[in-house]
Design a protein around this motif. Structure first.
Motif, PDB file in Angstrom:
ATOM      1  N   TYR A 125     -25.469  12.472  -7.444  1.00 29.99           N
ATOM      2  CA  TYR A 125     -24.112  13.272  -7.517  1.00 29.99           C
ATOM      3  C   TYR A 125     -23.298  12.144  -7.670  1.00 29.99           C
ATOM      4  CZ  TYR A 125     -27.419  17.358  -7.208  1.00 29.99           C
ATOM      5  OH  TYR A 125     -28.270  18.687  -6.464  1.00 29.99           O
ATOM      6  N   ALA A 126     -22.324  11.782  -7.643  1.00 31.17           N
ATOM      7  CA  ALA A 126     -21.210  11.239  -7.685  1.00 31.17           C
ATOM      8  C   ALA A 126     -19.756  11.967  -7.767  1.00 31.17           C
ATOM      9  CB  ALA A 126     -20.925   9.615  -8.718  1.00 31.17           C
ATOM     10  N   ASP A 127     -19.329  12.239  -6.426  1.00 35.47           N
ATOM     11  CA  ASP A 127     -17.810  12.655  -6.261  1.00 35.47           C
ATOM     12  C   ASP A 127     -16.859  11.699  -5.921  1.00 35.47           C
ATOM     13  OD1 ASP A 127     -19.451  14.893  -6.199  1.00 35.47           O
ATOM     14  OD2 ASP A 127     -19.287  14.982  -3.697  1.00 35.47           O
ATOM     15  N   ILE A 128     -15.636  11.886  -6.681  1.00 34.03           N
ATOM     16  CA  ILE A 128     -14.740  10.433  -6.717  1.00 34.03           C
ATOM     17  C   ILE A 128     -12.871  11.250  -5.727  1.00 34.03           C
ATOM     18  CG2 ILE A 128     -13.464   9.120  -8.131  1.00 34.03           C
ATOM     19  CD1 ILE A 128     -15.692   9.063 -10.497  1.00 34.03           C
ATOM     20  N   ASP A 129     -12.737  10.774  -5.029  1.00 34.37           N
ATOM     21  CA  ASP A 129     -11.315  11.290  -4.315  1.00 34.37           C
ATOM     22  C   ASP A 129     -10.361  11.405  -5.547  1.00 34.37           C
ATOM     23  OD1 ASP A 129      -9.870  12.704  -2.070  1.00 34.37           O
ATOM     24  OD2 ASP A 129      -9.267  10.708  -2.278  1.00 34.37           O
ATOM     25  N   GLY A 130      -9.401  12.072  -5.854  1.00 34.01           N
ATOM     26  CA  GLY A 130      -8.670  11.929  -7.284  1.00 34.01           C
ATOM     27  C   GLY A 130      -7.104  10.590  -6.033  1.00 34.01           C
ATOM     28  N   GLU A 131      -6.862  11.295  -4.783  1.00 30.16           N
ATOM     29  CA  GLU A 131      -5.993  10.359  -4.856  1.00 30.16           C
ATOM     30  C   GLU A 131      -6.712   9.226  -3.839  1.00 30.16           C
ATOM     31  OE1 GLU A 131      -2.888  11.312  -0.357  1.00 30.16           O
ATOM     32  OE2 GLU A 131      -4.468  12.267  -0.571  1.00 30.16           O
ATOM     33  N   GLY A 132      -7.853   8.826  -3.514  1.00 27.86           N
ATOM     34  CA  GLY A 132      -8.332   8.010  -3.566  1.00 27.86           C
ATOM     35  C   GLY A 132      -8.195   5.874  -4.922  1.00 27.86           C
ATOM     36  N   ILE A 133      -8.295   7.400  -5.469  1.00 31.47           N
ATOM     37  CA  ILE A 133      -7.677   6.145  -6.875  1.00 31.47           C
ATOM     38  C   ILE A 133      -7.048   6.690  -7.089  1.00 31.47           C
ATOM     39  CG2 ILE A 133     -10.550   6.445  -7.366  1.00 31.47           C
ATOM     40  CD1 ILE A 133      -9.631   8.855 -10.009  1.00 31.47           C
ATOM     41  N   GLY A 134      -6.103   7.012  -6.775  1.00 32.46           N
ATOM     42  CA  GLY A 134      -4.146   6.824  -7.224  1.00 32.46           C
ATOM     43  C   GLY A 134      -4.302   7.598  -8.482  1.00 32.46           C
ATOM     44  N   LEU A 135      -4.421   9.020  -8.373  1.00 31.33           N
ATOM     45  CA  LEU A 135      -4.336  10.271  -8.812  1.00 31.33           C
ATOM     46  C   LEU A 135      -3.144  11.042  -7.920  1.00 31.33           C
ATOM     47  CD1 LEU A 135      -7.633  11.274 -11.181  1.00 31.33           C
ATOM     48  CD2 LEU A 135      -4.833   9.984 -11.928  1.00 31.33           C
ATOM     49  N   TRP A 136      -3.865  12.283  -7.756  1.00 30.32           N
ATOM     50  CA  TRP A 136      -2.962  13.397  -6.611  1.00 30.32           C
ATOM     51  C   TRP A 136      -3.449  14.021  -5.509  1.00 30.32           C
ATOM     52  CZ3 TRP A 136      -3.661  14.170 -11.719  1.00 30.32           C
ATOM     53  CH2 TRP A 136      -3.890  14.585 -12.308  1.00 30.32           C
ATOM     54  N   ASN A 137      -3.322  14.605  -4.686  1.00 33.34           N
ATOM     55  CA  ASN A 137      -4.180  15.313  -3.285  1.00 33.34           C
ATOM     56  C   ASN A 137      -5.363  16.452  -3.698  1.00 33.34           C
ATOM     57  OD1 ASN A 137      -5.004  15.126  -0.673  1.00 33.34           O
ATOM     58  ND2 ASN A 137      -3.114  17.015  -0.217  1.00 33.34           N
ATOM     59  N   GLY A 138      -5.866  16.820  -3.272  1.00 34.82           N
ATOM     60  CA  GLY A 138      -6.294  17.534  -3.693  1.00 34.82           C
ATOM     61  C   GLY A 138      -7.378  17.842  -5.048  1.00 34.82           C
ATOM     62  N   LEU A 139      -7.360  16.867  -5.783  1.00 32.86           N
ATOM     63  CA  LEU A 139      -8.698  16.316  -6.964  1.00 32.86           C
ATOM     64  C   LEU A 139      -9.631  15.489  -5.993  1.00 32.86           C
ATOM     65  CD1 LEU A 139      -8.367  16.189  -9.970  1.00 32.86           C
ATOM     66  CD2 LEU A 139      -7.396  14.377 -10.247  1.00 32.86           C
ATOM     67  N   THR A 140     -10.656  16.182  -6.916  1.00 30.47           N
ATOM     68  CA  THR A 140     -11.999  15.316  -6.940  1.00 30.47           C
ATOM     69  C   THR A 140     -13.063  15.590  -8.316  1.00 30.47           C
ATOM     70  OG1 THR A 140     -12.126  15.944  -4.407  1.00 30.47           O
ATOM     71  CG2 THR A 140     -14.778  15.800  -5.292  1.00 30.47           C
ATOM     72  N   ILE A 141     -13.711  14.661  -8.994  1.00 29.78           N
ATOM     73  CA  ILE A 141     -13.366  14.216  -9.883  1.00 29.78           C
ATOM     74  C   ILE A 141     -15.562  14.066  -9.792  1.00 29.78           C
ATOM     75  CG2 ILE A 141     -14.123  12.440 -12.697  1.00 29.78           C
ATOM     76  CD1 ILE A 141     -11.684  12.229 -11.699  1.00 29.78           C
ATOM     77  N   LYS A 142     -16.070  15.046 -10.511  1.00 29.19           N
ATOM     78  CA  LYS A 142     -17.614  15.696  -9.744  1.00 29.19           C
ATOM     79  C   LYS A 142     -18.378  15.183 -11.128  1.00 29.19           C
ATOM     80  CE  LYS A 142     -18.336  19.172  -6.718  1.00 29.19           C
ATOM     81  NZ  LYS A 142     -18.750  18.151  -5.283  1.00 29.19           N
ATOM     82  N   ALA A 143     -19.759  14.652 -10.774  1.00 26.28           N
ATOM     83  CA  ALA A 143     -20.271  14.010 -11.945  1.00 26.28           C
ATOM     84  C   ALA A 143     -21.816  14.431 -11.431  1.00 26.28           C
ATOM     85  CB  ALA A 143     -20.148  13.197 -12.901  1.00 26.28           C
ATOM     86  N   GLN A 144     -23.051  14.951 -12.426  1.00 30.12           N
ATOM     87  CA  GLN A 144     -24.197  15.271 -11.821  1.00 30.12           C
ATOM     88  C   GLN A 144     -25.736  14.358 -12.971  1.00 30.12           C
ATOM     89  OE1 GLN A 144     -25.551  19.349 -10.827  1.00 30.12           O
ATOM     90  NE2 GLN A 144     -27.384  18.353 -10.945  1.00 30.12           N
ATOM     91  N   GLY A 145     -26.339  13.598 -12.769  1.00 30.51           N
ATOM     92  CA  GLY A 145     -26.801  13.368 -13.434  1.00 30.51           C
ATOM     93  C   GLY A 145     -28.207  13.746 -13.454  1.00 30.51           C
TER      94      GLY A 145
END
Length: 404
Positions: free
Chosen positions: A70-90
């Motif tokens: 499981y990988a959760d990427i915080d959108g604000e932490g990578i320079g996008l916007w608050n409240g966004l999370t990019i989720k991936a499950q392999g």
């Protein structure tokens, strides 16, 4: 002593190498302060040794497993916007399961080893985004619906925790596939949570392109979750409606169940349908120091109308949760019953080819927390098959889940 074949050892060696790379990889220094890292990475490795010990067919022990990253990427932490999370499950499955041995059955005995495929090495990837706007949660993309079921109180686990039989772990409505391509929206209204969803009706397991997106109709759902307390103990009531406008489903179009090849060409109605469900979870005991620890009752009743004219109704009932002993605070235990009632018209249609009846069963499990990262489960199942001439089957096994 259980002998592992070269075919079984190979994926284990691959998983071990991958794990070693993850563990030995350098960790970049984080700046001082309460800043949250933009990447949250987790790994679950779940292994099974199971056997059919009564019924018919092969009674030899079978070993299989799965790795979920499981990988959760915080959108604000990578320079996008608050409240966004990019989720991936392999997810990677390997080895063999008891889903097709012991007796002919419709429903998978081991949910975790049935997807993305059974009795073979296979890989699947789900990627979606989650956007939070205040208390509203929007999720869109390829979504693993089985993994979503792990959040259900008392009975949740998706086959990797708690119950293993899909009839209890994630009872199929035969409308929502294990992997969907679409969107889910949850909106709290006071203490009530409203959830709606819409997705393409095809099964998106091992599918990555939008080539068939909504080409065969649309599926959707609406869920109302109502919290309630009895004697100060938490409880939840949920009312769900699943609908489909799909104009055609063949008898082999349901990944949640296994129909024999003789029924591949049995026609099904060319019209939409719906599934109505009421579910309840009620704690009988909760730890005053940790309200997440508790033991209670669960159950559901669901009724199907229209497509697919295979299912008539289904139900579960049981008790599960934390062991109420201070010496074993992380152990869990459960006893559950399921019934999958087939549509009478479908039974009459296939009777000249194959006599069928309702499928039902009972499952018991106990999970012991060995160390914080390892959980060991013993599991027993008794399944009365939907195939009228098949003997009642008894399954037993152990499950080891390691989390990193």
């Amino acid at each position: 002593m259980l002998q592992l074949s070269p075919e079984t050892i190979a994926p284990l060696r691959t998983a071990a190498i991958a794990l070693a790379l993850v563990v030995s990889a350098p960790v970049s220094a984080q700046p001082a302060g309460p800043q949250t890292p933009p990447l949250d990475l987790r790994l679950d490795w779940t292994q099974f040794v199971s056997s059919a010990v009564a019924g018919s067919g092969d009674f030899a022990p079978r070993y299989g497993g799965r790795a979920d990253v499981y990988a959760d990427i915080d959108g604000e932490g990578i320079g996008l916007w608050n409240g966004l999370t990019i989720k991936a499950q392999g997810e990677f499955v390997y080895g063999r399961s008891v889903n097709r041995v012991g007796s002919r059955v419709l429903l998978p005995v081991n949910t975790a080893l049935n997807f993305p495929s059974n009795d073979s090495e296979d890989f699947d990837l789900s990627v979606n985004i989650v956007q939070r706007i205040g208390r509203v949660r929007i999720q869109a993309g390829k979504i693993n619906m089985l993994d979503q079921s792990t959040a259900i109180p008392i009975v949740g686990g998706g086959g990797k925790e708690g119950f293993q039989h899909i009839g209890i772990a994630s009872p199929p409505a035969l409308i929502a596939s294990p992997k969907i391509l679409g969107a889910l929206v949850s909106v709290p209204v006071g203490k009530v949570v409203l959830t709606g969803g819409v997705w393409a009706p095809d099964d998106w397991t091992k599918q990555f392109g939008p080539g068939r997106f909504f080409s065969d109709g649309v599926d959707g759902m609406a869920v109302v979750l109502i919290p309630a307390k009895i004697g100060g103990k938490q409880g939840f009531h949920n009312f769900s409606v699943f609908v489909t406008s799909r104009q055609r489903r063949s008898a082999d179009d349901f990944p949640d169940i296994t129909l024999p090849p003789i029924l591949d060409n049995v026609p099904v109605p060319k019209r939409g349908g719906a599934y109505f469900k009421y579910g309840v979870q009620q704690y009988l005991w909760q730890d005053p120091a940790d309200r997440k620890r508790g033991f209670g009752l669960f159950g559901h009743v669901g009724v199907s109308q229209g497509t697919p004219e295979i299912l008539s109704w289904s139900m579960t009932a049981g008790a599960a949760g934390s062991v109420p002993f201070a010496s074993r605070p992380s152990d869990t235990v459960g006893l559950g019953y399921f019934r999958l009632a087939l549509n009478n018209k479908f039974i009459r249609t296939v009777e000249p080819l194959l006599p069928l009846k309702d499928e039902q069963g009972v499952e018991f499990y106990y999970t012991a927390q060995l160390i914080p990262a390892i959980r060991l489960t013993g599991n027993i199942q008794v399944v009365d098959s939907a195939f009228a001439n098949a003997p009642t089957a008894l399954y037993a096994g152990i499950r080891a889940k390691t989390s990193f």
